[in-house]
Design an enzyme around this catalytic site. Structure first.
Site, short mmCIF file in Angstrom:
data_model
loop_
_atom_site.label_atom_id
_atom_site.label_comp_id
_atom_site.label_asym_id
_atom_site.label_seq_id
_atom_site.Cartn_x
_atom_site.Cartn_y
_atom_site.Cartn_z
N ASN A 214 -6.14 19.77 9.05
CA ASN A 214 -5.40 18.94 10.02
C ASN A 214 -4.08 19.62 10.33
O ASN A 214 -3.75 20.66 9.75
CB ASN A 214 -5.20 17.52 9.46
CG ASN A 214 -4.42 17.55 8.17
OD1 ASN A 214 -3.25 17.90 8.15
ND2 ASN A 214 -5.09 17.22 7.06
N ASP A 310 -9.23 9.98 -3.90
CA ASP A 310 -7.91 9.59 -3.39
C ASP A 310 -6.90 9.85 -4.52
O ASP A 310 -6.84 9.09 -5.50
CB ASP A 310 -7.90 8.12 -2.96
CG ASP A 310 -6.62 7.76 -2.23
OD1 ASP A 310 -5.54 8.17 -2.70
OD2 ASP A 310 -6.70 7.09 -1.19
N ILE A 311 -6.14 10.93 -4.39
CA ILE A 311 -5.25 11.38 -5.47
C ILE A 311 -4.20 10.31 -5.78
O ILE A 311 -3.97 9.95 -6.94
CB ILE A 311 -4.56 12.71 -5.08
CG1 ILE A 311 -5.61 13.77 -4.72
CG2 ILE A 311 -3.66 13.21 -6.22
CD1 ILE A 311 -5.05 14.99 -4.01
O1 PMT Z 1 3.53 17.78 7.31
P1 PMT Z 1 4.25 17.32 8.55
O2 PMT Z 1 3.82 18.07 9.78
O3 PMT Z 1 5.74 17.31 8.37
O4 PMT Z 1 3.78 15.81 8.84
C1 PMT Z 1 4.17 14.79 7.99
C2 PMT Z 1 3.04 13.77 7.78
C3 PMT Z 1 2.77 13.03 9.08
C4 PMT Z 1 1.76 14.46 7.29
C5 PMT Z 1 3.56 12.79 6.65
O5 PMT Z 1 4.71 12.15 7.11
C6 PMT Z 1 2.50 11.75 6.28
O6 PMT Z 1 2.37 10.71 6.89
N1 PMT Z 1 1.72 12.06 5.22
C7 PMT Z 1 0.56 11.25 4.77
C8 PMT Z 1 -0.65 11.64 5.56
C9 PMT Z 1 -1.89 10.90 5.15
O7 PMT Z 1 -2.82 11.50 4.73
O8 PMT Z 1 -1.81 9.61 5.26
P2 PMT Z 1 -3.03 8.61 4.88
O9 PMT Z 1 -2.60 7.34 5.47
O10 PMT Z 1 -4.34 9.18 5.27
O11 PMT Z 1 -3.00 8.57 3.29
C10 PMT Z 1 -2.31 7.56 2.57
C11 PMT Z 1 -1.68 8.12 1.33
O12 PMT Z 1 -2.68 8.53 0.37
C12 PMT Z 1 -0.81 9.35 1.54
O13 PMT Z 1 0.30 9.23 0.69
C13 PMT Z 1 -1.70 10.51 1.12
O14 PMT Z 1 -0.96 11.62 0.63
C14 PMT Z 1 -2.54 9.88 0.02
N2 PMT Z 1 -3.89 10.43 -0.09
C15 PMT Z 1 -4.77 10.29 0.92
C16 PMT Z 1 -6.07 10.76 0.77
C17 PMT Z 1 -6.45 11.38 -0.44
N3 PMT Z 1 -7.67 11.84 -0.61
N4 PMT Z 1 -5.55 11.50 -1.43
C18 PMT Z 1 -4.28 11.03 -1.28
O15 PMT Z 1 -3.45 11.17 -2.19
#
Ligand code: PMT
Length: 400
Positions: A214, A310-311
């Site tokens: 992504n 999901d870490i």
């Molecule tokens: O890197 P940049 O270009 O500066 O952009 C920043 C950003 C938009 C990536 C950042 O601000 C952000 O929003 N990061 C989280 C992105 C994300 O994956 O969001 P999510 O809503 O899908 O996930 C929710 C949370 O679970 C996040 O904290 C993610 O790190 C965590 N996660 C998700 C999936 C997974 N398999 N393991 C996780 O730990």
């Protein structure tokens, strides 16, 4: 270097320069400080003037340069006192072995050494010397004494030296000294805390040349690593593929896939007080990775995807979980989805952002969701947003 436009607006910096080849970096530092909004008064020792002359610093700072104790431009002849009154910091860049020895013993036989003795602001020194001089027991003792006197010692780095030798003693680069100065102005909200951060995208391989990823740049996660470090924390960063450079002092582990990120997080989790999941982790990965490049054919091709762990959810569910901060990247209904993620993973704090505001670029607009409600932060560069998140997080930790 910090991405904030004028982070040193209204700051007054006195920059002392002693006689070493690294003085050319002091000229570059003067430029960086002025560009960041600081008022810079440059003070040269006699030896410093042999390397880069007063005219250069005067042109770069736009202010008179000070070289002598007896300077009649200062009406009361008290330059050695007046220059640091009201100053936010006194920097000595480069600081030679000889000048460091003078500092330790409180000598005051020229303008700069007298200023250092009479200062009423923080003193930061950036040593620069030959590796043998740096390793000499006398210098080791002097550096330890400076640190215990409350002087901040910046560096030195290791690498090629002007004398042709290689080793420790090379002065930090101007941008590193600039960043350290900025960091010294930040409140130490997280002093003594250990923080683990994930950042950037993950890459899930389909075959040796293709994969699913992504457009996360890592900028937000790296800015948070920097902000936590500046707030006094000991920071470990687990980064997916990202070209961002590692903030000074931050320990970085590079990974590629979500599974590798998970392994690296758990390998570094012991003893962490805070876990901040900024990474845009791929929710799915190919069920199989082809060992050879998949050949093109006219037929349709389907890639079978399976969910990644999901870490954040796994860490937050631990019996002795650190304080967990999640991010929520949404394209719509930010409050509804971010709150749902906070509750589902039982997180004390979720940072919500719309992908159109924060993904890839240098700025972000975030809202912080905690048990007391939604707290929007003003849109800003990612360094400032990260500072806002750290301040809020520190407030929550204090109440815990
Ligand atoms: O890197 P940049 O270009 O500066 O952009 C920043 C950003 C938009 C990536 C950042 O601000 C952000 O929003 N990061 C989280 C992105 C994300 O994956 O969001 P999510 O809503 O899908 O996930 C929710 C949370 O679970 C996040 O904290 C993610 O790190 C965590 N996660 C998700 C999936 C997974 N398999 N393991 C996780 O730990």
């Amino acid at each position: 270097m910090s991405q904030q436009a004028a982070p040193l607006q209204n700051r007054h910096i006195v920059l002392g320069v002693t006689g070493g080849v690294a003085a050319y970096k002091a000229a570059e530092l003067t430029r960086l400080l002025v560009k960041a909004g600081a008022t810079v008064d440059v003070v040269l020792t006699d030896a410093a003037a042999h390397f880069v002359g007063a005219a250069t610093y005067q042109a770069l700072s736009g202010r008179p340069v000070w070289t002598a104790l007896w300077d009649d431009r200062m009406r009361n002849a008290m330059a050695h006192i007046d220059l640091t009154r009201g100053a936010d910091a006194l920097l000595v860049v480069p600081a030679t072995a000889d000048f460091i020895a003078k500092l330790v013993h409180g000598f005051a036989d020229d303008l700069l050494s007298t200023l250092c003795l009479a200062k009423d602001c923080p003193l930061l020194v950036a040593p620069a010397m030959n590796r043998q001089m740096w390793e000499n027991p006398a210098t080791r003792r002097n550096i330890a004494q400076l640190a215990s006197d409350g002087v901040t010692v910046l560096g030195p780095a290791s690498g090629d030296q002007a004398c042709g030798e290689v080793g420790e003693g090379r002065m930090l680069e101007a941008h590193e000294i600039f960043d350290s100065l900025l960091s010294s102005f930040q409140p130490k909200w997280l002093a003594g805390k250990k923080v683990l951060i994930t950042a950037g995208p993950t890459f899930e391989a389909i075959d040796p040349v293709r994969g699913i990823t992504n457009s996360s740049s890592g900028k937000m996660g790296f800015a948070l690593a920097r902000a936590c470090q500046d707030a006094g924390a000991c920071v470990t960063l687990v980064a997916g593929p990202s070209p961002q450079s590692t903030p000074m002092g931050v320990r970085r582990t590079d990974v590629t896939s979500a599974l590798q990120m998970r392994d690296a997080v758990f390998a570094n989790l012991k003893g962490q007080d805070i876990f901040i999941a900024v990474a845009a982790v791929a929710d799915y990965r190919p069920a199989k990775t082809a060992t050879q490049k998949i050949k093109k054919s006219g037929a349709k091709l389907a890639v079978d995807l399976i969910p990644n762990p999901d870490i954040l959810a796994e860490v937050a569910a631990l019996r002795k979980a650190p304080f967990c901060v999640g991010f929520a990247a949404e394209s719509t209904n930010l409050a509804k989805y971010a709150e749902a993620k906070r509750k589902a993973k039982k997180l004390p704090l979720v940072v919500g952002n719309l992908v159109q505001d924060g993904l890839g670029g240098d700025t972000n607009k975030v809202t912080l969701f905690d048990a007391t409600g939604a707290h929007p932060l003003p849109p800003a560069d990612k360094a400032s947003v990260a500072q806002g998140i750290v301040a809020h997080m520190a407030g929550l930790l204090k109440k815990k």
